[in-house]
Scaffold this motif. Structure first.
Motif, PDB file in Angstrom:
ATOM      1  N   PHE A 144     -31.858 -23.882  43.104  1.00 49.22           N
ATOM      2  CA  PHE A 144     -30.958 -25.029  43.250  1.00 49.22           C
ATOM      3  C   PHE A 144     -29.852 -25.095  42.194  1.00 49.22           C
ATOM      4  O   PHE A 144     -28.923 -25.887  42.340  1.00 49.22           O
ATOM      5  CB  PHE A 144     -31.763 -26.332  43.208  1.00 49.22           C
ATOM      6  CG  PHE A 144     -32.628 -26.524  44.422  1.00 49.22           C
ATOM      7  CD1 PHE A 144     -32.071 -26.882  45.638  1.00 49.22           C
ATOM      8  CD2 PHE A 144     -33.994 -26.308  44.369  1.00 49.22           C
ATOM      9  CE1 PHE A 144     -32.860 -27.047  46.775  1.00 49.22           C
ATOM     10  CE2 PHE A 144     -34.789 -26.469  45.482  1.00 49.22           C
ATOM     11  CZ  PHE A 144     -34.216 -26.829  46.688  1.00 49.22           C
ATOM     12  N   ALA A 145     -29.956 -24.308  41.123  1.00 52.41           N
ATOM     13  CA  ALA A 145     -28.935 -24.386  40.068  1.00 52.41           C
ATOM     14  C   ALA A 145     -27.563 -23.978  40.608  1.00 52.41           C
ATOM     15  O   ALA A 145     -26.545 -24.574  40.227  1.00 52.41           O
ATOM     16  CB  ALA A 145     -29.337 -23.500  38.892  1.00 52.41           C
ATOM     17  N   GLY A 146     -27.535 -22.979  41.506  1.00 57.03           N
ATOM     18  CA  GLY A 146     -26.265 -22.517  42.087  1.00 57.03           C
ATOM     19  C   GLY A 146     -25.460 -23.659  42.692  1.00 57.03           C
ATOM     20  O   GLY A 146     -24.314 -23.911  42.285  1.00 57.03           O
ATOM     21  N   PRO A 147     -26.023 -24.424  43.631  1.00 52.84           N
ATOM     22  CA  PRO A 147     -25.273 -25.552  44.195  1.00 52.84           C
ATOM     23  C   PRO A 147     -25.086 -26.726  43.223  1.00 52.84           C
ATOM     24  O   PRO A 147     -24.108 -27.453  43.336  1.00 52.84           O
ATOM     25  CB  PRO A 147     -26.125 -26.005  45.387  1.00 52.84           C
ATOM     26  CG  PRO A 147     -27.279 -25.120  45.482  1.00 52.84           C
ATOM     27  CD  PRO A 147     -27.264 -24.151  44.372  1.00 52.84           C
ATOM     28  N   LEU A 182     -35.847 -32.220  40.328  1.00 51.17           N
ATOM     29  CA  LEU A 182     -34.424 -32.122  40.683  1.00 51.17           C
ATOM     30  C   LEU A 182     -33.543 -32.810  39.641  1.00 51.17           C
ATOM     31  O   LEU A 182     -32.472 -32.303  39.290  1.00 51.17           O
ATOM     32  CB  LEU A 182     -34.201 -32.755  42.062  1.00 51.17           C
ATOM     33  CG  LEU A 182     -32.783 -32.667  42.614  1.00 51.17           C
ATOM     34  CD1 LEU A 182     -32.399 -31.220  42.913  1.00 51.17           C
ATOM     35  CD2 LEU A 182     -32.641 -33.494  43.879  1.00 51.17           C
ATOM     36  N   MET A 183     -33.992 -33.956  39.154  1.00 49.91           N
ATOM     37  CA  MET A 183     -33.194 -34.685  38.159  1.00 49.91           C
ATOM     38  C   MET A 183     -33.033 -33.863  36.882  1.00 49.91           C
ATOM     39  O   MET A 183     -31.954 -33.836  36.288  1.00 49.91           O
ATOM     40  CB  MET A 183     -33.868 -36.025  37.825  1.00 49.91           C
ATOM     41  CG  MET A 183     -33.880 -37.012  38.950  1.00 49.91           C
ATOM     42  SD  MET A 183     -32.221 -37.502  39.465  1.00 49.91           S
ATOM     43  CE  MET A 183     -31.795 -38.683  38.212  1.00 49.91           C
ATOM     44  N   ALA A 184     -34.105 -33.182  36.478  1.00 48.86           N
ATOM     45  CA  ALA A 184     -34.015 -32.338  35.281  1.00 48.86           C
ATOM     46  C   ALA A 184     -33.058 -31.187  35.516  1.00 48.86           C
ATOM     47  O   ALA A 184     -32.291 -30.798  34.622  1.00 48.86           O
ATOM     48  CB  ALA A 184     -35.405 -31.818  34.917  1.00 48.86           C
ATOM     49  N   MET A 185     -33.069 -30.642  36.747  1.00 52.38           N
ATOM     50  CA  MET A 185     -32.137 -29.538  37.075  1.00 52.38           C
ATOM     51  C   MET A 185     -30.694 -30.023  37.012  1.00 52.38           C
ATOM     52  O   MET A 185     -29.816 -29.323  36.505  1.00 52.38           O
ATOM     53  CB  MET A 185     -32.422 -29.019  38.484  1.00 52.38           C
ATOM     54  CG  MET A 185     -33.757 -28.337  38.648  1.00 52.38           C
ATOM     55  SD  MET A 185     -33.923 -27.865  40.382  1.00 52.38           S
ATOM     56  CE  MET A 185     -35.611 -28.240  40.666  1.00 52.38           C
ATOM     57  N   VAL A 209     -29.957 -23.045  33.020  1.00 52.58           N
ATOM     58  CA  VAL A 209     -30.325 -24.282  33.728  1.00 52.58           C
ATOM     59  C   VAL A 209     -31.826 -24.271  34.041  1.00 52.58           C
ATOM     60  O   VAL A 209     -32.529 -25.273  33.844  1.00 52.58           O
ATOM     61  CB  VAL A 209     -29.494 -24.432  35.036  1.00 52.58           C
ATOM     62  CG1 VAL A 209     -30.033 -25.582  35.889  1.00 52.58           C
ATOM     63  CG2 VAL A 209     -28.035 -24.669  34.719  1.00 52.58           C
ATOM     64  N   SER A 210     -32.318 -23.125  34.505  1.00 53.12           N
ATOM     65  CA  SER A 210     -33.742 -23.029  34.883  1.00 53.12           C
ATOM     66  C   SER A 210     -34.650 -23.231  33.674  1.00 53.12           C
ATOM     67  O   SER A 210     -35.637 -23.989  33.745  1.00 53.12           O
ATOM     68  CB  SER A 210     -34.029 -21.670  35.522  1.00 53.12           C
ATOM     69  OG  SER A 210     -33.201 -21.479  36.621  1.00 53.12           O
ATOM     70  N   VAL A 211     -34.302 -22.563  32.576  1.00 47.69           N
ATOM     71  CA  VAL A 211     -35.138 -22.681  31.366  1.00 47.69           C
ATOM     72  C   VAL A 211     -35.107 -24.115  30.842  1.00 47.69           C
ATOM     73  O   VAL A 211     -36.151 -24.696  30.492  1.00 47.69           O
ATOM     74  CB  VAL A 211     -34.663 -21.677  30.283  1.00 47.69           C
ATOM     75  CG1 VAL A 211     -35.349 -21.951  28.952  1.00 47.69           C
ATOM     76  CG2 VAL A 211     -34.932 -20.248  30.729  1.00 47.69           C
ATOM     77  N   SER A 212     -33.907 -24.709  30.828  1.00 45.49           N
ATOM     78  CA  SER A 212     -33.786 -26.085  30.306  1.00 45.49           C
ATOM     79  C   SER A 212     -34.547 -27.068  31.189  1.00 45.49           C
ATOM     80  O   SER A 212     -35.243 -27.959  30.688  1.00 45.49           O
ATOM     81  CB  SER A 212     -32.319 -26.509  30.246  1.00 45.49           C
ATOM     82  OG  SER A 212     -31.586 -25.594  29.499  1.00 45.49           O
ATOM     83  N   ALA A 213     -34.385 -26.914  32.524  1.00 42.12           N
ATOM     84  CA  ALA A 213     -35.083 -27.834  33.439  1.00 42.12           C
ATOM     85  C   ALA A 213     -36.591 -27.686  33.277  1.00 42.12           C
ATOM     86  O   ALA A 213     -37.325 -28.685  33.249  1.00 42.12           O
ATOM     87  CB  ALA A 213     -34.674 -27.556  34.872  1.00 42.12           C
ATOM     88  N   ALA A 214     -37.063 -26.451  33.160  1.00 43.99           N
ATOM     89  CA  ALA A 214     -38.506 -26.219  32.990  1.00 43.99           C
ATOM     90  C   ALA A 214     -38.999 -26.821  31.670  1.00 43.99           C
ATOM     91  O   ALA A 214     -40.129 -27.320  31.592  1.00 43.99           O
ATOM     92  CB  ALA A 214     -38.805 -24.732  33.039  1.00 43.99           C
TER      93      ALA A 214
END
Lengths: 354, 174
Positions: B153-156, B42-45, B111-116
């Motif tokens: 979770f990126a949406g919210p 979650l923190m990375a997201m 956001v998803s790619v960066s968090a991953a």
């Protein structure tokens, strides 16, 4: 706008330098980073506790949906297993007590002499790159960094970070975990069977036991030994053994007794079994059986006291050349399902002062 | 008094408070709910969402601050997660730069790619500082879990980061 960008750049550079500084400090073993963590924990702990209470229903629902079938199946299996092991457990408890009495009698260290604190697991690691659990006991209970942690089955890890009322435990499967262990191996020589002795050459109890006063009859002997604190009872010996009346006697040689190889156990991350590398490269793979028990080696610089059960050998991997074999270990403790743990209040010399 | 109030109400104070709240979710709910045995980050997201909505400097600072807070609850060396999240925040911002008016789904994807990517950068940084042992196929599964969770979770999280890092502060009077 330009001023704002300059300030942001300065802040960025400062934070990046701070990160490098703290990494260097922490890897150097400085205690100042622990103080920073404790200060942060004072602020963070109440927030975390509130979150834990609020999110408990969600995590409970997740576990219920995901694990219900497994739990029912496991419950059935465990009931059967408990029924099978009830008898064996009584015998094992008696053996353990006897072993501890013998160790204490000979002045050897035993786990029974080390105080411990019972703790409950309250959290798992929040990252995928460390194998830790959080327990609900800390400095206030006497827990210090480096203390070994066990569950009912055996060793599970060591304390790596201590706060006032909680602590972090690095699991034995973490790649940063290493511990000196002993592997009980089978003997390399075959037993020697002696021919039957003539009656006049038969060994007497006097020659077998180190005694000061022995009175022997054909079947029963009363022995008084010089070992302090040991009160022997009457020993019944079959007449034919004492007399050597025509039967073969198998004499256990010293080499027939269990051999203990010493090695280093290393974690390899989740889902992968830990391994044991041998300190002595001449150790022969053939001397080690699958299923041989692995226990902590102990010693003044070891992270754990001796003879804590860790696991059994599940695979022996031979290596070419002079490199000794590598053992894969099946841990006796189930690290994926930890609840109540026991922290031994034993701080290794290597961790003292932390 | 006004200066203190402005400091308390500044976006950096809000960042610390919001990060504290998200960190408590990371160490409780997200540590226990583990799809395929891996924890979604979650923190990375949050850091990636901040990077995707702001410039490189802000993204990197959010990453460094959040990373320091994350490190404070871990047993790993203090600063490792700060470096990783700093890279993630700056990376998310850099990925958004070629797009003048990015669509909502493009932002979520970034956001998803960066968090991953944090799940790949972490073992790399660990190896650089001498904490080896994690560079294996497990990190790809961990990255996939975080990627899938970030799609949800990126949406919210994007509006949360926008509110947290907004510069205008209403104190009643200025």
């Amino acid at each position: 706008m330009a001023q704002n960008k300059t300030n942001l750049t300065r802040a960025l550079v400062l934070l990046a330098l701070a990160a490098v500084f703290f990494i260097t400090l922490d890897l150097g073993g400085s205690g100042s980073t622990s103080r920073v963590r404790r200060m942060f924990d004072t602020i963070f702990s109440p927030v975390e506790n509130v979150s834990r209470v609020v999110t408990r229903p969600l995590s409970g629902a997740w576990n219920a949906v995901r694990e219900y079938d497994d739990v029912v199946a496991e419950n059935d299996r465990l009931k059967e297993q408990v029924a099978l092991q009830e008898g064996a457990a009584v015998a094992a408890a008696a053996s353990v007590r006897l072993s501890q009495e013998l160790l204490a009698l000979n002045g050897l260290p035993t786990l029974a002499g080390i105080n411990s604190v019972t703790a409950q697991v309250i959290g798992e690691t929040p990252t995928n790159f460390s194998q830790t659990v959080e327990i609900n006991q800390g400095e206030n209970s006497g827990i210090k960094v480096g203390m070994p942690v066990l569950n009912a089955a055996g060793l599970i890890g060591k304390v790596t970070e201590v706060f006032a009322d909680r602590a972090l435990v690095m699991l034995i499967s973490d790649p940063d975990y290493a511990l000196s262990v002993k592997v009980v191996t089978k003997s390399s020589r075959t037993p020697v069977t002696l021919p039957p002795l003539p009656t006049e050459d038969a060994p007497t109890v006097d020659s077998v036991l180190e005694t000061t006063d022995t009175s022997t009859t054909s079947s029963t002997s009363t022995t008084t030994t010089t070992i302090l604190g040991f009160t022997p009872s009457a020993t019944t010996i079959p007449a034919e053994v004492v007399a050597g009346a025509g039967s073969s006697i198998t004499v256990p040689l010293a080499s027939q007794l269990s051999v203990r190889e010493t090695g280093i156990l290393e974690g390899r991350g989740p889902g992968t079994r830990p391994i044991v590398r041998f300190l002595d490269a001449t150790t022969r793979a053939a001397a080690i059986e699958v299923g041989a028990p692995i226990v902590s080696a102990g010693g003044s610089r070891s992270l754990a006291p001796p003879d804590i059960v860790i696991g059994v050998v599940s695979r022996v991997v031979e290596r070419l050349g002079t490199a000794g074999p590598v053992l894969e270990i099946e841990l006796v403790a189930d690290l994926s399902n930890l609840s109540f743990l026991r922290v031994l209040l034993y701080q290794p010399i290597t961790e003292s002062g932390r | 008094m006004g200066r203190i109030l402005r400091t308390i109400a500044s976006r950096w104070s809000r960042l610390v408070l919001v990060a504290l709240l998200l960190l408590s979710l990371q160490t409780t709910l997200f540590s226990e709910v583990r799809p395929f045995g891996y924890s979604a980050q979650l923190m990375a997201m949050f850091v990636a969402a901040a990077g995707s909505s702001h410039d490189v400097r802000v993204g990197a600072i959010v990453g460094l601050v959040s990373g320091f807070m994350f490190d404070a609850v871990l047993a790993t060396p203090l600063g490792i997660s700060a470096v990783v999240f700093g890279v993630v925040g700056a990376g998310a911002s850099l990925m958004m730069q070629p797009f003048r008016e990015p669509t909502w789904w493009l932002r979520i994807l970034v956001v998803s790619v960066s968090a991953a990517s944090s799940e790949v950068v972490t073992p790399l940084v660990n190896s650089v500082v001498g904490l080896g042992g994690w560079l294996n196929l497990h990190m790809l599964v961990a990255a996939l879990v975080t990627f899938a969770a970030a799609l949800l979770f990126a949406g919210p999280l994007i509006p949360v980061t926008r509110w947290t890092l907004s510069e205008k502060v209403s104190l009643g009077r200025d």
